[in-house]
Motif scaffolding. Structure first.
Motif, mmCIF file in Angstrom:
data_model
loop_
_atom_site.group_PDB
_atom_site.id
_atom_site.type_symbol
_atom_site.label_atom_id
_atom_site.label_comp_id
_atom_site.label_asym_id
_atom_site.label_seq_id
_atom_site.Cartn_x
_atom_site.Cartn_y
_atom_site.Cartn_z
ATOM 1 N N PRO A 43 0.818 -1.095 -0.034
ATOM 2 C CA PRO A 43 0.011 -0.060 0.023
ATOM 3 C C PRO A 43 0.849 1.352 0.193
ATOM 4 C CG PRO A 43 -0.154 -0.977 2.276
ATOM 5 C CD PRO A 43 0.781 -2.046 1.158
ATOM 6 N N ASP A 44 2.094 1.339 0.493
ATOM 7 C CA ASP A 44 2.915 2.337 0.440
ATOM 8 C C ASP A 44 4.139 2.074 0.030
ATOM 9 O OD1 ASP A 44 4.366 4.660 1.195
ATOM 10 O OD2 ASP A 44 4.070 4.371 3.409
ATOM 11 N N VAL A 45 4.320 2.816 -1.291
ATOM 12 C CA VAL A 45 5.550 2.837 -2.066
ATOM 13 C C VAL A 45 6.512 3.701 -1.785
ATOM 14 C CG1 VAL A 45 4.581 1.176 -3.589
ATOM 15 C CG2 VAL A 45 4.501 3.583 -4.122
ATOM 16 N N THR A 46 6.571 4.704 -0.972
ATOM 17 C CA THR A 46 7.268 5.775 -0.792
ATOM 18 C C THR A 46 8.562 5.492 -0.522
ATOM 19 O OG1 THR A 46 6.560 6.084 1.567
ATOM 20 C CG2 THR A 46 5.425 7.499 -0.294
ATOM 21 N N SER A 47 8.772 4.437 0.266
ATOM 22 C CA SER A 47 10.384 3.882 0.607
ATOM 23 C C SER A 47 11.010 3.164 -0.557
ATOM 24 C CB SER A 47 10.447 3.011 1.839
ATOM 25 O OG SER A 47 9.808 1.671 1.676
ATOM 26 N N PHE A 48 10.330 2.888 -1.630
ATOM 27 C CA PHE A 48 10.852 2.101 -2.686
ATOM 28 C C PHE A 48 11.657 3.103 -3.486
ATOM 29 C CE2 PHE A 48 10.781 0.436 -6.851
ATOM 30 C CZ PHE A 48 11.451 -0.777 -6.651
ATOM 31 N N LEU A 49 11.586 4.369 -3.415
ATOM 32 C CA LEU A 49 12.171 5.150 -4.138
ATOM 33 C C LEU A 49 13.855 5.311 -3.593
ATOM 34 C CD1 LEU A 49 9.890 8.363 -4.302
ATOM 35 C CD2 LEU A 49 10.550 6.958 -6.232
ATOM 36 N N GLU A 50 13.890 4.966 -2.438
ATOM 37 C CA GLU A 50 15.253 4.809 -1.798
ATOM 38 C C GLU A 50 15.706 3.434 -1.633
ATOM 39 O OE1 GLU A 50 15.627 7.410 1.418
ATOM 40 O OE2 GLU A 50 14.820 9.451 0.389
ATOM 41 N N THR A 51 14.792 2.631 -1.665
ATOM 42 C CA THR A 51 15.472 1.153 -1.441
ATOM 43 C C THR A 51 15.154 0.277 -2.536
ATOM 44 O OG1 THR A 51 13.164 0.401 -0.558
ATOM 45 C CG2 THR A 51 14.772 1.470 1.020
ATOM 46 N N GLY A 52 14.941 0.903 -3.779
ATOM 47 C CA GLY A 52 14.360 0.021 -4.810
ATOM 48 C C GLY A 52 15.611 -0.440 -5.640
ATOM 49 N N GLY A 53 16.884 0.057 -5.419
ATOM 50 C CA GLY A 53 18.077 -0.279 -5.943
ATOM 51 C C GLY A 53 18.371 0.527 -7.157
ATOM 52 N N LEU A 54 17.657 1.441 -7.667
ATOM 53 C CA LEU A 54 18.180 2.369 -8.859
ATOM 54 C C LEU A 54 19.057 3.190 -8.596
ATOM 55 C CD1 LEU A 54 17.858 2.376 -11.905
ATOM 56 C CD2 LEU A 54 15.900 3.845 -11.648
ATOM 57 N N LEU A 55 18.294 4.112 -7.302
ATOM 58 C CA LEU A 55 19.096 5.288 -6.947
ATOM 59 C C LEU A 55 20.377 5.001 -6.138
ATOM 60 C CD1 LEU A 55 16.483 7.589 -5.953
ATOM 61 C CD2 LEU A 55 17.550 7.578 -8.189
ATOM 62 N N ASN A 56 21.592 5.823 -6.408
ATOM 63 C CA ASN A 56 22.808 5.225 -5.614
ATOM 64 C C ASN A 56 22.844 6.186 -4.220
ATOM 65 O OD1 ASN A 56 23.990 7.568 -6.329
ATOM 66 N ND2 ASN A 56 24.677 6.746 -8.244
ATOM 67 N N VAL A 57 23.686 6.044 -3.475
ATOM 68 C CA VAL A 57 23.564 6.812 -2.232
ATOM 69 C C VAL A 57 23.833 8.584 -2.594
ATOM 70 C CG1 VAL A 57 25.149 7.401 -0.014
ATOM 71 C CG2 VAL A 57 24.583 5.054 -0.891
ATOM 72 N N ARG A 58 24.572 8.698 -3.399
ATOM 73 C CA ARG A 58 24.614 9.986 -3.846
ATOM 74 C C ARG A 58 23.425 10.633 -4.400
ATOM 75 N NH1 ARG A 58 29.074 14.000 -3.930
ATOM 76 N NH2 ARG A 58 29.055 15.261 -5.823
ATOM 77 N N GLU A 59 22.618 9.824 -5.233
ATOM 78 C CA GLU A 59 21.521 10.340 -5.819
ATOM 79 C C GLU A 59 20.374 10.594 -4.804
ATOM 80 O OE1 GLU A 59 21.778 8.638 -10.314
ATOM 81 O OE2 GLU A 59 21.188 7.223 -8.599
ATOM 82 N N ILE A 60 20.356 9.598 -3.902
ATOM 83 C CA ILE A 60 19.267 9.990 -2.522
ATOM 84 C C ILE A 60 19.689 11.065 -1.880
ATOM 85 C CG2 ILE A 60 18.600 8.854 -0.520
ATOM 86 C CD1 ILE A 60 19.210 5.980 -2.006
ATOM 87 N N GLU A 61 21.040 11.293 -1.676
ATOM 88 C CA GLU A 61 21.506 12.508 -0.831
ATOM 89 C C GLU A 61 21.101 13.788 -1.685
ATOM 90 O OE1 GLU A 61 25.496 15.070 0.710
ATOM 91 O OE2 GLU A 61 25.943 13.088 -0.722
ATOM 92 N N ILE A 62 21.234 13.859 -3.045
ATOM 93 C CA ILE A 62 20.905 15.019 -3.711
ATOM 94 C C ILE A 62 19.621 15.324 -3.878
ATOM 95 C CG2 ILE A 62 20.774 15.858 -6.206
ATOM 96 C CD1 ILE A 62 23.580 14.433 -6.705
ATOM 97 N N THR A 63 18.687 14.304 -3.941
ATOM 98 C CA THR A 63 17.144 14.249 -4.078
ATOM 99 C C THR A 63 16.526 14.710 -2.870
ATOM 100 O OG1 THR A 63 16.787 11.954 -4.029
ATOM 101 C CG2 THR A 63 17.070 13.213 -6.059
ATOM 102 N N ASN A 64 17.344 14.314 -1.770
ATOM 103 C CA ASN A 64 16.575 14.707 -0.247
ATOM 104 C C ASN A 64 17.317 16.039 0.242
ATOM 105 O OD1 ASN A 64 14.981 12.474 -0.012
ATOM 106 N ND2 ASN A 64 16.447 11.317 0.973
ATOM 107 N N THR A 65 18.040 16.707 -0.669
ATOM 108 C CA THR A 65 18.633 18.096 -0.253
ATOM 109 C C THR A 65 17.519 19.110 -0.417
ATOM 110 O OG1 THR A 65 20.812 17.230 -0.599
ATOM 111 C CG2 THR A 65 20.477 19.572 -0.482
ATOM 112 N N SER A 66 17.576 19.998 0.525
ATOM 113 C CA SER A 66 16.720 21.177 0.375
ATOM 114 C C SER A 66 17.225 22.109 -0.868
ATOM 115 C CB SER A 66 16.767 22.170 1.776
ATOM 116 O OG SER A 66 17.918 22.692 1.829
ATOM 117 N N VAL A 67 16.219 22.953 -1.406
ATOM 118 C CA VAL A 67 16.633 23.709 -2.594
ATOM 119 C C VAL A 67 17.666 24.709 -2.338
ATOM 120 C CG1 VAL A 67 15.488 25.506 -4.105
ATOM 121 C CG2 VAL A 67 14.201 23.412 -3.481
#
Length: 126
Positions: free
Chosen positions: A16-40
């Protein structure tokens, strides 16, 4: 139109909740997760200082958007190639020591009612 190496195997439909999949689904690397979680504000600082390239930031956000799209079908158009081409132009311009405006390199999403040459919008083709 999704690059083959950006395809993911989504979780079962019963999840029912796929939000965590964005970071755990294996496509994004650690750097990409950091970038996309950074404030504007921090993103803009890092782009202006060339700590992060516009291509790197655009790729990270594009990959995250494509993963999200595969999970919930949220995009009507995908402009990854255009975005990366513009990002490369901005990275080249930054070598002059100047940014192109206050939002230099910040990836954005556009509602499909805005006119973009050669692209269909919900009110017809422009």
């Amino acid at each position: 139109s999704i690059p083959q190496d950006w395809l993911v195997t989504p979780p079962p439909d019963s999840t029912p909740d796929v939000t965590s999949f964005l970071e755990t689904g294996g496509l994004l690397n650690v750097r990409e997760i950091e970038i996309t979680n950074t404030s504007v504000d921090v993103l803009l600082e890092r782009l202006a200082s060339a700590e992060w390239t516009t291509v790197e930031v655009t790729t990270a956000f594009s990959r995250r958007a494509i993963v999200g799209h595969q999970l919930v079908n949220c995009l009507t158009e995908k402009f990854v190639d255009r975005a990366l081409a513009r990002a490369a132009e901005l990275d080249g311009h930054l070598k002059t020591g100047k940014v192109v405006g206050p939002l230099h390199g910040l990836p954005i999403s556009l509602k499909d009612q805005l006119c973009i040459e050669g692209v269909e919008i919900i009110m017809g083709k422009q």
